[in-house]
Scaffold this motif. Sequence first.
Motif, short mmCIF file in Angstrom:
data_model
loop_
_atom_site.label_atom_id
_atom_site.label_comp_id
_atom_site.label_asym_id
_atom_site.label_seq_id
_atom_site.Cartn_x
_atom_site.Cartn_y
_atom_site.Cartn_z
N GLN A 152 0.74 -1.20 0.18
CA GLN A 152 -0.05 -0.02 0.02
C GLN A 152 0.95 1.33 -0.04
N ASP A 153 0.14 2.44 -0.12
CA ASP A 153 0.96 3.69 -0.14
C ASP A 153 1.15 4.09 1.22
N LEU A 154 2.34 3.66 1.84
CA LEU A 154 2.70 4.06 3.27
C LEU A 154 3.72 5.26 3.37
N ASP A 155 3.49 5.86 4.59
CA ASP A 155 4.49 6.79 4.84
C ASP A 155 4.76 6.78 6.30
N ALA A 181 10.52 -7.25 -4.54
CA ALA A 181 10.35 -7.13 -5.72
C ALA A 181 11.57 -8.09 -6.59
N ALA A 182 12.53 -8.16 -5.75
CA ALA A 182 13.68 -9.13 -6.41
C ALA A 182 13.09 -10.59 -6.54
N ARG A 183 12.52 -11.04 -5.59
CA ARG A 183 11.86 -12.23 -5.53
C ARG A 183 10.98 -12.35 -6.73
N THR A 184 10.09 -11.66 -7.08
CA THR A 184 9.24 -11.66 -8.05
C THR A 184 10.10 -11.58 -9.49
N SER A 199 5.12 -3.39 -13.90
CA SER A 199 4.14 -3.73 -12.86
C SER A 199 4.79 -4.24 -11.60
N VAL A 200 6.05 -4.72 -11.69
CA VAL A 200 6.76 -5.23 -10.29
C VAL A 200 7.15 -3.56 -9.67
N ALA A 201 7.52 -2.61 -10.62
CA ALA A 201 8.00 -1.29 -10.00
C ALA A 201 6.77 -0.78 -9.28
N LEU A 202 5.54 -0.83 -10.05
CA LEU A 202 4.35 -0.11 -9.48
C LEU A 202 4.09 -0.80 -8.04
N GLU A 203 4.04 -1.94 -8.10
CA GLU A 203 3.81 -2.87 -6.82
C GLU A 203 4.93 -2.51 -5.71
N ALA A 237 12.43 5.24 -12.02
CA ALA A 237 12.70 5.44 -10.74
C ALA A 237 13.15 4.11 -9.86
N PHE A 238 12.27 3.12 -10.43
CA PHE A 238 12.50 1.77 -9.80
C PHE A 238 13.97 1.15 -9.92
N THR A 239 14.24 1.25 -11.02
CA THR A 239 15.71 0.81 -11.62
C THR A 239 16.76 1.46 -10.70
N ARG A 240 16.65 2.80 -10.41
CA ARG A 240 17.68 3.61 -9.69
C ARG A 240 17.64 3.12 -8.37
#
Length: 279
Positions: free
Chosen positions: A17-20, A59-62, A72-76, A84-87
């Motif tokens: 979820q969108d946590l902060d 995400a790495a496991r996925t 889709s992994v990045a968004l999850e 942004a996910f790759t960085r």
Amino acid sequence: MNPVQKAIWFIEGHSAQDLDLDAIAEAGGVSRFHMSRAFVVATGLPVIGYLRARRLTEAARTLADGAPDILSVALEAGYGSHEAFTRAFRDQFGITPEQVRAARDLEPLKLVEPLMLDSSPRTDLAPPRIEQGRALLIAGLSGRYGCEGPGGIPAQWQRFNEHAGHIPGQIGDVAYGLCLNSDELGNFDYVSGVEVADFSDLPEGFVSARVPAHLYAVFRHAEHISTIRQTMHAIYTAWLPNSDYEAADAPFFERYGPEFDPRTGEGGLEAWIPVTPKN
């Protein structure tokens, strides 16, 4: 469970979820400022850094399982774009998501697994005294540290001690370890210094810091300086949540009296924790 355990449980159950920091602090039943300090003291990790590392680990496991779509992994994982996910992934693991998906191998990665905390911090913490602290002018040496690597602080004190007793305008023989300007990633400024009458004629390389008057819970730490983290753990995860006070967004400091021996780390100190009464 103490606030940090509650936070870990919440992160593990809601990481998609969108946590902060506000949401995690609310789950722990404390303020965001309290949670930020308590998590670092108890785990050695910043709470947002832990959340990010756990998301990237999953995400790495996925990816290693052969995910067909990296976006889709990045968004999850909470990232708004492939870039942004790759960085973030490369910063965490040293390789790209594409490389992990192609190799289907997690062995080279230093994964971050769910933390398991002892639910019982030290039980011999003496009750604090509540004191209205006066405003202070502190001058000394400063360094910027992360919660994973504050090991440079003893060397900073060693450099400062070469000036002790010879600082223009110095008041008394008490030294202060002042923590301020902390951020959500656990970085903070640490000042090794003394109280001064003003900031004129300070030695080259010295910084100045103004500590406003504030209400403090003052704890005596009588053991060796190396065990101070255990005391801070008990303060933030056990005493403070069950007290009539909450952590205040203000600098906190260690107070070293003349009985403290910087050569041996013995003699004890006081931890001054800024607080406000609970409503």
